[in-house]
Design a protein around this motif. Sequence first.
Motif, mmCIF file in Angstrom:
data_model
loop_
_atom_site.group_PDB
_atom_site.id
_atom_site.type_symbol
_atom_site.label_atom_id
_atom_site.label_comp_id
_atom_site.label_asym_id
_atom_site.label_seq_id
_atom_site.Cartn_x
_atom_site.Cartn_y
_atom_site.Cartn_z
ATOM 1 N N GLU A 1 0.786 -1.486 0.015
ATOM 2 C CA GLU A 1 -0.042 0.018 -0.053
ATOM 3 C C GLU A 1 0.852 1.298 0.032
ATOM 4 O OE1 GLU A 1 -3.470 -0.104 0.572
ATOM 5 O OE2 GLU A 1 -3.494 -2.236 1.004
ATOM 6 N N GLN B 1 -7.283 3.735 5.757
ATOM 7 C CA GLN B 1 -7.931 2.653 5.445
ATOM 8 C C GLN B 1 -7.145 1.660 4.218
ATOM 9 O OE1 GLN B 1 -11.779 4.174 4.463
ATOM 10 N NE2 GLN B 1 -12.548 4.173 6.648
ATOM 11 N N ARG C 1 -6.229 -0.901 1.374
ATOM 12 C CA ARG C 1 -7.056 -1.955 0.552
ATOM 13 C C ARG C 1 -6.554 -3.201 1.070
ATOM 14 N NH1 ARG C 1 -6.371 0.597 -4.575
ATOM 15 N NH2 ARG C 1 -8.227 1.786 -3.976
ATOM 16 N N TRP D 1 -3.243 -5.423 0.522
ATOM 17 C CA TRP D 1 -2.437 -6.191 -0.298
ATOM 18 C C TRP D 1 -1.098 -6.171 -0.192
ATOM 19 C CZ3 TRP D 1 1.123 -4.412 -3.887
ATOM 20 C CH2 TRP D 1 0.838 -2.978 -4.139
ATOM 21 N N SER E 1 -4.104 -10.671 -1.685
ATOM 22 C CA SER E 1 -5.090 -9.372 -1.425
ATOM 23 C C SER E 1 -6.266 -10.151 -0.754
ATOM 24 C CB SER E 1 -5.655 -9.184 -2.813
ATOM 25 O OG SER E 1 -4.550 -8.632 -3.492
ATOM 26 N N ARG F 1 -10.383 -9.138 0.653
ATOM 27 C CA ARG F 1 -11.509 -8.404 0.398
ATOM 28 C C ARG F 1 -11.881 -7.684 1.744
ATOM 29 N NH1 ARG F 1 -17.030 -9.182 -3.166
ATOM 30 N NH2 ARG F 1 -17.368 -6.830 -3.215
ATOM 31 N N TRP G 1 -9.941 -3.607 5.925
ATOM 32 C CA TRP G 1 -9.926 -2.458 6.604
ATOM 33 C C TRP G 1 -11.256 -2.810 7.485
ATOM 34 C CZ3 TRP G 1 -13.848 0.958 7.264
ATOM 35 C CH2 TRP G 1 -14.804 1.268 6.093
ATOM 36 N N ASP H 1 -1.706 -2.897 -7.394
ATOM 37 C CA ASP H 1 -2.801 -2.258 -6.825
ATOM 38 C C ASP H 1 -4.174 -2.422 -7.505
ATOM 39 O OD1 ASP H 1 -3.533 -0.300 -4.872
ATOM 40 O OD2 ASP H 1 -4.139 0.827 -6.756
ATOM 41 N N ALA I 1 -5.859 -5.727 -6.431
ATOM 42 C CA ALA I 1 -6.350 -5.652 -5.313
ATOM 43 C C ALA I 1 -7.764 -4.671 -5.398
ATOM 44 C CB ALA I 1 -5.624 -5.106 -4.094
ATOM 45 N N LYS I 2 -7.694 -3.852 -6.102
ATOM 46 C CA LYS I 2 -8.767 -2.858 -6.090
ATOM 47 C C LYS I 2 -10.128 -3.717 -6.860
ATOM 48 C CE LYS I 2 -10.307 1.680 -7.806
ATOM 49 N NZ LYS I 2 -9.986 2.957 -8.545
ATOM 50 N N ASN J 1 -11.681 -5.873 -4.562
ATOM 51 C CA ASN J 1 -12.514 -5.393 -3.660
ATOM 52 C C ASN J 1 -13.448 -4.752 -4.236
ATOM 53 O OD1 ASN J 1 -11.748 -4.993 -0.499
ATOM 54 N ND2 ASN J 1 -9.570 -5.156 -1.742
ATOM 55 N N GLU J 2 -13.580 -4.538 -5.502
ATOM 56 C CA GLU J 2 -14.676 -4.130 -6.231
ATOM 57 C C GLU J 2 -14.953 -4.749 -7.367
ATOM 58 O OE1 GLU J 2 -14.434 0.439 -6.685
ATOM 59 O OE2 GLU J 2 -13.156 0.469 -4.862
#
Length: 797
Positions: A210, A278, A280, A282, A296, A298, A301, A356, A359-360, A363-364
């Motif tokens: 991060e 916060q 992410r 990873w 990573s 989900r 945080w 990154d 991981a993003k 999460n989405e």
Amino acid sequence: ATAPIQWLLVGTRVSLPAGSSMQFIVDDTDHLPDMPRPILVNQSVPGKLHVDTGAAVFEINSDAQFNLINQVTIDGQDLLEPLAPHEAIQYVPLEEASVVPGGSPDFTPRVTQFTIERYGPYGLLLKGQGSILDSQDRAVLDYTIRMQFVLGSTAVRIDFTVENNHSLIPDDMGQPSNAHNQGAVNSVYLGSLGLCVRLRGESAPRLLTENEVDLPSLSQPLLLHQDSSGTDFWNAYIGSVGWPGQESLAHPRLQSYCNDKGYRITGGGLVVPVTGNQARGWMAVQAGSGAWLQWSMRDFWQNFPKTLEARPDGTLRVDLFPQGERFRHNLRIGEEKTHRLLLSLGRDGFSPANQDAIAKAFNEPLVGVVAPEWIQATGVLPEVPLVQPDRWPLYEDYVRVAFEPSRIFDPATDDTNFGNRTLLETIENYNFYGWQDYGDVPLDYEAFGEHQAGQMNLKYWFLYGLWTQFCRSGDLRWHALARPAAWHMADIDLLHIPDEGPQHWAHGAYFGHSQHDEPGNLNPNRNSNSPSVDLVFGVPGLVLGYYLTGELRFLDSAKESVQGIESMAQFVDFANPQPWDSQIQRAQANLIFAYMEIYRATGDEHWLEQLKQSVQPLLELDSKPWLTNPRAYGAAHPGAFIRMFMMNQVLWTLGRYVDFAMEYGLPEMAEARTALTAYADFVIQHGMQEYPAGSGRAVHPYDIVFDGSDPSYLDVNNWALVMADALAYVYKFSGEVRYLQAAERFYATGTIDPVFEGDPPVYMGTKDLVNALNWGLVYMNQANQAAAIKMREWMMN
């Protein structure tokens, strides 16, 4: 074979830029796209599973040597250094303590076994079960792991569920004595629980994580630790909590042990720690050969505390329960927790932006959405109308306070003391994050401090309401609320004891919200007055969540919960109730709704039989003299009454049952219609009052006392929506307009005054919101249809 198919699980492989969408059409033509070579599974070697996605070959030890992933091969190159089982799954007790003494725990490890749970050309889902061993090879905890492989991918998604399957100890009354409080007998303290994988290659790999941390050569361990939610109210439970004069420490509530706002990255040679609010979640390492490995998580945080660690030998470790000496992680008997992880590997493309982005996207992720118009047209959710803000402005504005302020609130005329908040703001204001509370909603209408409340445990079919609103709107904000709520319910809200047969009374028992004025600090998410059959609200929401996401964990938990309902119901005499019960009570509403939905999901005739038995007492009108002559009944049974909000729920589920009986062609359909009509007539004659006079609105008393005594108070709030829906069902089945007109009056009250009479139309508490999420829908749908019929008649004339 006995009913129409309602839901299909359809899979395809999709890759889209962020924020974009693509439409797919499912039809019944006989042409198919050219299918690629499917995922291959090889189980020819005992104790081994090989999964070939076409991009990578994953080797899994499927016996007692299970170590997460034994090897991953890409283009003929092995990327991992295999670990021993105790190196891959590292349980550390808390201060030499593990299982709290006083019981007789069984430390025998369960047999490790894997099954292919779902297999299609594009994806493979493996399910494994085994035990988590301590340094003495004792099974302190158990695990269930689901591993999702995707065609053409070098990554594997891992759902790792930690389970406490030690014994429940009944007290002298047969109630659970060690299920509620943290630190109870047979609960397990965790100092740490790490999941580890190791990249093959020379030492001192490159490290990325991060906040643009990029270390070319990792010479000492580096840690990313999320200590709290990182929100403005991260410290709401630290120190003394409670209203003035009623303060006490919030220990052992998880949030009470936080030290820092947000996260810190330390070690690895960093001169100054890197901090933020916060993370992410990873961390990635790369060997000199170019091969790389990434963990990573989900909702990293949101599920604090969490720690990611990279070591100079290429090991990546994710600690699911870190710093137990401070946080006092305690898993009570029958408690479970699932974390979703992504293990990504590759041989090229390693960069801060790429890692990154992985991981993003995790999460989405992409979400498959069926158009609301399609859902409504199929009738798969009976009596659920599409969103119509122009036709139903008060209702539609109010339910959206889940995630946006009321748009009809007028500070010039409405009381501003209540503010104009949202559920999302409330979750943050009460700091409902951390691995125990994330996904739940606060019991904010019984807060014990300005930013402190007990847990609601998604009571009153909260989860079902969230999914329903998503289905009728297609708004992904509902999905974003419902998904973690479903995981919370599947993990935390149920008592997952080892299955001792379907009649074990505690299996799948559901914990309702914190008792009235109970903080939920010592016993978070476990009401000390539970389990009870009238509090089991979870099954329909879990089943609907399974349909909408494909998550088998949700269906598994629903099956557990319905077993708990059945087992506890055997101790309730529905056929011979006390006079004040009058066979109209919340327990029957839970039974009817749960049995209907689990039968739809499984086709198991056992649940259909249980459903019929639950409905039958409601159909026996001759045993209910209060229906036709409540005064005479009250004279013979002094003090007898019906609690109306409970009766409303039963009548609403009875209306759903009539729909169900029509769908399945059950002969009980006509009798159920007759009974529902009789109850509706009773309500209109004895429980319906115009209020205020001349307003055209209707309310009912909190309870109807059969001898004519004054009721405690009138329910001028959105409990009226439940009665509106019950009466709308009677209109649907009878065609008599008077029932729809009565429903209209209750609906008006429930939308004008969702909380209390005269209050502004803003969010005030979770209990009021959940009422609106689930109720009022039948009335609106039937009113829409009645209006359409009138329009057609007018056009024809």
